[in-house]
Design a protein around this motif. Structure first.
Motif, PDB file in Angstrom:
ATOM      1  N   VAL A 163      29.433 -51.612 -36.935  1.00 11.15           N
ATOM      2  CA  VAL A 163      28.036 -51.695 -36.524  1.00 11.15           C
ATOM      3  C   VAL A 163      27.215 -50.497 -36.987  1.00 11.15           C
ATOM      4  N   ASN A 164      27.863 -49.476 -37.519  1.00  9.83           N
ATOM      5  CA  ASN A 164      27.140 -48.271 -37.923  1.00  9.83           C
ATOM      6  C   ASN A 164      27.649 -47.783 -39.275  1.00  9.83           C
ATOM      7  N   CYS A 165      27.717 -48.700 -40.228  1.00 12.18           N
ATOM      8  CA  CYS A 165      28.234 -48.387 -41.559  1.00 12.18           C
ATOM      9  C   CYS A 165      27.073 -47.977 -42.463  1.00 12.18           C
TER      10      CYS A 165
ATOM     11  N   TYR B 122      33.180 -47.199 -44.961  1.00 10.50           N
ATOM     12  CA  TYR B 122      33.398 -46.114 -44.010  1.00 10.50           C
ATOM     13  C   TYR B 122      32.911 -46.539 -42.636  1.00 10.50           C
ATOM     14  N   ASP B 123      33.807 -46.436 -41.662  1.00 11.26           N
ATOM     15  CA  ASP B 123      33.503 -46.775 -40.269  1.00 11.26           C
ATOM     16  C   ASP B 123      33.051 -45.501 -39.555  1.00 11.26           C
ATOM     17  N   GLN B 124      31.754 -45.372 -39.338  1.00 11.30           N
ATOM     18  CA  GLN B 124      31.199 -44.157 -38.744  1.00 11.30           C
ATOM     19  C   GLN B 124      31.711 -43.948 -37.318  1.00 11.30           C
ATOM     20  N   PHE B 125      31.836 -45.006 -36.561  1.00  6.80           N
ATOM     21  CA  PHE B 125      32.238 -44.886 -35.156  1.00  6.80           C
ATOM     22  C   PHE B 125      33.658 -44.346 -35.028  1.00  6.80           C
ATOM     23  N   ASN B 126      34.580 -44.887 -35.829  1.00  5.04           N
ATOM     24  CA  ASN B 126      35.984 -44.477 -35.765  1.00  5.04           C
ATOM     25  C   ASN B 126      36.348 -43.402 -36.782  1.00  5.04           C
ATOM     26  N   ALA B 127      35.358 -42.958 -37.575  1.00 10.89           N
ATOM     27  CA  ALA B 127      35.567 -41.903 -38.578  1.00 10.89           C
ATOM     28  C   ALA B 127      36.735 -42.235 -39.506  1.00 10.89           C
ATOM     29  N   SER B 128      36.719 -43.462 -40.037  1.00 14.53           N
ATOM     30  CA  SER B 128      37.832 -43.894 -40.878  1.00 14.53           C
ATOM     31  C   SER B 128      37.321 -44.581 -42.149  1.00 14.53           C
ATOM     32  N   LEU B 129      38.051 -44.370 -43.243  1.00 15.18           N
ATOM     33  CA  LEU B 129      37.754 -45.024 -44.514  1.00 15.18           C
ATOM     34  C   LEU B 129      38.693 -46.208 -44.672  1.00 15.18           C
TER      35      LEU B 129
END
Length: 231
Positions: free
Chosen positions: A82-84, A98-105
């Motif tokens: 939801v915040n990419c 990149y998943d901003q919420f989970n800080a994962s690529l």
């Protein structure tokens, strides 16, 4: 916003949110506009046959063909993205997201199924990355963060190292050279020798963005695009 593909075509996101494709001579080839998805916030043209247009506010990724005709529209909310804010094509035809919420690529297929499930980068980096640019080149992924630097990952999404480069906009990778814009200066960082060079740009107007191929430099100004041939 300006992006340039490997064929030397330039893609410009205009103030009215329309996307225009130009050839290396500046002639218009195609255009696209969406009134339903809000502002186009990121663009990836790594694959000229599959242009990726990201609409962050609506969590939508629109896939366009070489003539900028829509091929598919992906709803990132369906996979909780939801915040990419950045996406990139991979050499195998997948997506780096990149998943901003989970800080994962993460690497996804074109149906948004996971190919590589990324891990939380915060324990390793001590901070949550907020990337402004993402690109894959030569089996490495470069994710630019204006505070942390340029984070480098391998083809499996594993973090390798950070280049101490504070790019506030996109980075362009050509061979061992990494380029980024800093005011009216184009910075070139050699990732092999760890040395840097600067190219002063024409100061006729504010440079908003740039694009680069092996032999041409594209500069986006508020009212035009200028194309320069490189020696």
């Amino acid at each position: 916003m300006l992006q340039v593909d490997e064929l030397g075509n330039a893609y410009i996101v205009r103030a009215d949110n329309g996307l225009v494709k130009l050839n290396s001579n500046g002639d218009s080839l195609a255009n696209y506009v969406s009134v339903a998805n809000g502002e186009m916030t990121y663009l990836d043209v790594t694959n000229p046959l599959r242009v990726l247009a990201l609409y962050r506010s609506f969590a939508k990724l629109v896939v366009l063909d070489r003539m900028l005709a829509p091929k598919n529209e992906l709803n990132l909310r369906k996979v909780n993205l939801v915040n990419c804010n950045v996406v990139a094509s991979s050499a195998e035809g997948f997506l780096w997201v990149y998943d901003q919420f989970n800080a994962s690529l993460n690497k996804l297929d074109m149906d948004l199924n996971p190919v590589i499930q990324g891990y939380d980068l915060r324990p390793q980096l001590q901070e949550r990355p907020a990337p402004v640019s993402l690109v894959e080149r030569e089996r490495k992924v470069y994710m630019a963060d204006s505070v942390l630097g340029v984070l480098v990952f391998d083809q499996f999404g594993s973090y390798l190292n950070t280049l101490e480069i504070k790019a506030t906009g996109k980075v362009v990778v050509l061979g061992e050279q990494l380029f980024y814009l800093k005011g009216h200066v184009l910075e070139a960082y050699d990732m092999k020798s760890f040395s840097a060079k600067s190219l002063q740009l024409p100061q006729e107007a504010m440079v908003l963005d740039f694009g680069l191929t092996a032999d041409k430099l594209f500069l986006l100004y508020p009212d035009r695009v200028s194309i320069f041939r490189l020696q």
